[in-house]
Structures are given as C-alpha cells and as structure tokens.
Design a protein around this motif. Structure first.
Motif, short mmCIF file in Angstrom:
data_model
loop_
_atom_site.label_atom_id
_atom_site.label_comp_id
_atom_site.label_asym_id
_atom_site.label_seq_id
_atom_site.Cartn_x
_atom_site.Cartn_y
_atom_site.Cartn_z
N MET A 1 0.86 -1.20 0.00
CA MET A 1 0.00 0.00 0.00
C MET A 1 0.89 1.25 0.00
O MET A 1 1.78 1.39 0.83
CB MET A 1 -0.92 0.01 1.22
CG MET A 1 -1.91 1.15 1.23
SD MET A 1 -3.10 1.08 2.60
CE MET A 1 -4.19 -0.19 2.00
N ARG A 2 0.65 2.14 -0.93
CA ARG A 2 1.49 3.33 -1.10
C ARG A 2 1.06 4.45 -0.17
O ARG A 2 -0.13 4.75 -0.04
CB ARG A 2 1.38 3.78 -2.55
CG ARG A 2 2.33 4.88 -2.97
CD ARG A 2 2.21 5.06 -4.48
NE ARG A 2 2.89 6.24 -4.94
CZ ARG A 2 2.84 6.68 -6.21
NH1 ARG A 2 2.13 5.99 -7.10
NH2 ARG A 2 3.48 7.77 -6.58
N ASP A 3 2.03 5.08 0.49
CA ASP A 3 1.75 6.18 1.42
C ASP A 3 1.57 7.49 0.66
O ASP A 3 2.30 7.78 -0.30
CB ASP A 3 2.88 6.33 2.43
CG ASP A 3 2.96 5.17 3.40
OD1 ASP A 3 1.94 4.48 3.57
OD2 ASP A 3 4.04 4.94 3.99
N LEU A 4 0.60 8.28 1.10
CA LEU A 4 0.31 9.57 0.46
C LEU A 4 -0.08 10.58 1.53
O LEU A 4 -0.90 10.29 2.41
CB LEU A 4 -0.84 9.42 -0.55
CG LEU A 4 -1.41 10.71 -1.16
CD1 LEU A 4 -0.41 11.29 -2.16
CD2 LEU A 4 -2.74 10.44 -1.85
N LEU A 5 0.50 11.77 1.47
CA LEU A 5 0.15 12.86 2.38
C LEU A 5 -0.50 13.98 1.60
O LEU A 5 -0.02 14.38 0.53
CB LEU A 5 1.41 13.38 3.08
CG LEU A 5 1.21 14.60 4.00
CD1 LEU A 5 0.34 14.25 5.20
CD2 LEU A 5 2.56 15.16 4.45
N ILE A 6 -1.60 14.51 2.13
CA ILE A 6 -2.28 15.68 1.55
C ILE A 6 -2.19 16.83 2.55
O ILE A 6 -2.57 16.68 3.72
CB ILE A 6 -3.75 15.37 1.22
CG1 ILE A 6 -3.85 14.24 0.20
CG2 ILE A 6 -4.46 16.62 0.70
CD1 ILE A 6 -5.28 13.80 -0.11
N ILE A 7 -1.69 17.96 2.10
CA ILE A 7 -1.57 19.16 2.94
C ILE A 7 -2.59 20.18 2.44
O ILE A 7 -2.57 20.58 1.28
CB ILE A 7 -0.15 19.74 2.89
CG1 ILE A 7 0.86 18.69 3.36
CG2 ILE A 7 -0.05 21.00 3.75
CD1 ILE A 7 2.31 19.11 3.19
N THR A 8 -3.47 20.60 3.34
CA THR A 8 -4.57 21.48 2.94
C THR A 8 -4.94 22.44 4.06
O THR A 8 -4.67 22.17 5.23
CB THR A 8 -5.80 20.65 2.53
OG1 THR A 8 -6.89 21.51 2.22
CG2 THR A 8 -6.23 19.72 3.67
N ASN A 9 -5.56 23.54 3.71
CA ASN A 9 -6.08 24.48 4.71
C ASN A 9 -7.52 24.18 5.09
O ASN A 9 -8.02 24.70 6.08
CB ASN A 9 -6.01 25.91 4.17
CG ASN A 9 -4.89 26.70 4.79
OD1 ASN A 9 -3.74 26.34 4.63
ND2 ASN A 9 -5.22 27.76 5.52
N TYR A 10 -8.20 23.33 4.31
CA TYR A 10 -9.63 23.10 4.53
C TYR A 10 -9.93 21.61 4.49
O TYR A 10 -9.44 20.88 3.62
CB TYR A 10 -10.44 23.82 3.45
CG TYR A 10 -10.06 25.26 3.27
CD1 TYR A 10 -10.48 26.23 4.18
CD2 TYR A 10 -9.26 25.66 2.21
CE1 TYR A 10 -10.13 27.56 4.03
CE2 TYR A 10 -8.89 26.99 2.05
CZ TYR A 10 -9.33 27.93 2.96
OH TYR A 10 -8.96 29.24 2.82
N TYR A 11 -10.78 21.19 5.42
CA TYR A 11 -11.18 19.78 5.47
C TYR A 11 -12.42 19.68 6.36
O TYR A 11 -12.55 20.44 7.33
CB TYR A 11 -10.04 18.92 6.02
CG TYR A 11 -10.19 17.45 5.67
CD1 TYR A 11 -9.79 16.98 4.43
CD2 TYR A 11 -10.72 16.55 6.59
CE1 TYR A 11 -9.93 15.63 4.09
CE2 TYR A 11 -10.86 15.20 6.26
CZ TYR A 11 -10.46 14.76 5.01
OH TYR A 11 -10.60 13.43 4.68
N PRO A 12 -13.35 18.76 6.06
CA PRO A 12 -14.51 18.57 6.93
C PRO A 12 -14.06 18.29 8.37
O PRO A 12 -13.01 17.69 8.58
CB PRO A 12 -15.20 17.35 6.33
CG PRO A 12 -14.78 17.35 4.88
CD PRO A 12 -13.37 17.87 4.89
#
Length: 386
Positions: A1-12
C-alpha cells in the motif's frame, strides 16, 4: 500500500467547496488502496473560530473513513485585516514546519494552493529528489486577489508572484481545475507536467422528477459562501422580484448585511435559511427551480465547483460570472448565461425562463453531467500520472 500525504487548509467538518474537494480527493485515493494521511488546521472555516470540540489544544489525531487526520494549531481568523490574515497563515506554516521536523513524511505529497504561503512552506521544506510533490491549484493567486481588489501592484504583490513561481517551479506535477490555470503555469514553465483536474463531485445523483412547477414564480436559490467575491448582498438589491422568489443558504462575511437587508425589506420574496450540512443541502436544492452562480467580478482561472455539483443533481443554473465557467455551461447546456456584472441582462435572462420546460431541462442536464463529469473516470486517469 502506497503512502500519500495531503496538505490542505480546509477539510470537513468545515463546509464549502474547498473542504469537499479535498475530502473527495483523499477518499478517492484511500479507496484505491493508498495509505492516506491529511495535514490540516484545527477546523475554523468560515467563521474564523476553532470549532467546539477542538478548542484548547494544539493538535489532534484521528482516523476517519480510514484516513489519518492530523489537525494542527492555527491562529484562526477571518478578519478583513491583511496583517491578521497573514498571521493566520504564518501560524499554520509554523505548525507544518514543526510537524515536518518530528514526523516521517511520505514520498508522495499533494499540496493545496492557495494559500500561497502554506504551499511555499510545504514545498520549501519537503523538496527532495526522492519525493514527488504535487501542487493542486484551485485558484490563481495573486492574480485572483488583484482582480478582486484585495491586492495592489506593489512590493508585496511582487513578492507573492515570486512565491507563486517558486511553487510552480519546484512542484513535480501541477493539478489545475481549469484550462486557464494550466495555460498560465505553462506560460511560466513550458516544460512543467500538468493535469486538468476538475472539481467533479462524488455524490449520489437522484432521479430527476418530471413534475412541472405549478406556480407562476421561479424559485431561485443560491447556496454557498456569502463572501465579497460572490456579491450576494448586491444581488439582493439588484434582482427583479416580480417573477421570482430568492432563497439563500450559507455563511460568510456578508451574512449580517444580507440579514439586515431582508429585515428592512420584509415585503420582498427574499429568504435567508442559514447554513446547513451538505447532505441536507442536496435534498433541499431539489425543491427549487433554478440555481444561480454569481461572481462579482470575472476571476481568471476560476471555475466554481457548484457548476458540476448542481448539474449532477439535475438543477439548471443561471451563470453570472464570465470566464471558463461560462464556457462549460454553454458547451454542456447546463442552463443560462447572463453577462458578468450586467444586472439588467441578468433580470432579462431570468424573466425569459420558461417554467413549463424546467422538468425537461433538468433531465437533460442530469444526463449531460453523468456523461461528462465522471469523478471516477477522471480519478483513474489521475492515478496513472502519480
């Protein structure tokens, strides 16, 4: 399983197009067997105050929908004061730097832009030959800020342009929500790898009712951010109410002005319903005849995600913002176009809508959206580029 990071200012649990867009991005990767983590501030948008349940802490960690969520401290603010807003971005940037220092970061990272400063911080500290940085550009800053009147061409604007170019230059792949965004990036860096990633929603598309509207008045609805860019307060002043009733859902900087206008014009068929959850909103919207997507000024690169969301629900749209969004409405026959900024033309367009044909129009729009705005098809193409 490949690791992925998402960097964001907005999220539920934050609401709005940005939070929904990133959630579906994260969920799409998770469902395709990625090990997804999200870095986001303690929820505070759009009120500019950290939500109850998250106050009194500098960070939280949870697992929701099999997605790891790291919520970091931010100086929450929605003030019009530019210094305070900058301080808010700097505070989140500091939290990101601390996270990068004490946590292992995956080899694949998706970074949301704007805000430019947050994207810059992430790219600056995460640059590595062994890491792939993907910049997800939803709006062109600082150009959009200049067009909205938030910026002037001075030293500060020049600095933002340099930050923007740094971000594009050092990203390995740039996702853009519009052709205009990708054209702009290609004009600066012709060899940059790009991908058109529209904000197609991942929602249940209900069966369209073919029952005609029995009333003589058009039930027009707006749902979304009540901000300066949307100009809903001015729209309340300019609409011709002789053949319509106007309903408003959402929250934002203009809320108090809108409520004040309604209070002092209580004879008008104008109603503000507050803010409701997205799932409830989708059901409520089906009760209306036509939606409106307004922009006070045409913003280069901007394509409101409401276009795709409303069409998937089979709701026709009056588009009042110009630009690429106007082209999408025309090419897919999703509703009507009014000349951006021309309220006389807007009222003429609305007055010429034939209520008796709305049920047929809705069915046609639903079919066009199902055919052309497929989230999974687009996402599978995206996976092949990462």
């Amino acid at each position: 399983m490949r690791d992925l990071l998402i960097i964001t200012n907005y999220y539920p649990p934050e609401t709005g197009a940005a939070a929904n867009r990133i959630f579906h991005l994260a969920d799409g990767f998770q469902k395709r067997h990625f090990n997804v983590s999200v870095l986001t501030p303690l929820p505070n948008y759009p009120k500019g105050k950290v939500f109850k349940g998250y106050r009194g802490t500098f960070k939280t960690f949870s697992v929701e929908n099999e997605i790891k969520l790291h919520r970091l401290w931010i100086y929450a603010c929605n003030s019009k004061n530019k210094v305070l807003r900058l301080l808010s971005m700097v505070s989140y940037s500091i939290s990101l730097i601390l996270f990068f220092c004490f946590n292992k970061v995956p080899k694949t990272v998706i970074i949301q832009s704007p805000p430019l400063l947050v994207a810059f911080t992430s790219i600056f500290f995460l640059r590595s030959k062994s890491r792939k940085l993907i910049l997800n550009v939803s709006d062109l800053w600082p150009i959009a800020g200049l067009e909205l009147g938030a910026f002037k061409k001075n030293f500060g604007y020049t600095l933002l342009e340099k930050i923007e170019r740094f971000n594009y230059k050092n990203a390995d792949l740039v996702l853009g929500q519009s052709h205009e965004i990708l054209d702009h990036i290609k004009s600066l860096f012709p060899e940059k790898e790009t991908f058109l990633y529209r904000n197609y929603p991942k929602i249940h598309s209900p069966k369209v009712s073919l029952t005609p509207n029995p009333t003589n008045k058009i039930k027009l609805v707006y749902a979304g951010l009540l901000g300066v860019a949307q100009g809903i307060y001015k729209l309340c002043h300019e609409l011709d109410y002789s053949n319509l009733e106007f309903h408003i859902y959402g929250d934002g900087a203009e809320r108090s002005q809108i409520e004040g206008f309604i209070k002092h014009n209580d004879k008008l068929p104008l109603h503000y319903h507050g803010e409701i959850s997205r799932s409830k909103l989708h059901k409520v919207l089906l009760e209306y005849d036509v939606t409106i997507i307004p922009l006070l000024k045409r913003i280069y690169g901007s394509v409101p995600s409401k276009i795709f969301e409303y069409s998937k629900l089979g709701i026709p749209t009056v588009y009042f913002g110009g630009g690429e969004g106007e082209t999408i409405i025309k090419e897919n026959n999703l509703g009507w176009i009014a000349q951006a900024g021309n309220y006389t033309d807007l009222n003429n367009v609305i007055s010429n809508i034939n209520i008796s044909e709305l049920s047929i129009i809705r069915n046609s729009i639903k079919k066009a959206a199902d055919r052309n705005f497929d989230f999974d098809l687009q996402f599978d193409r995206l996976i092949k580029t990462i």
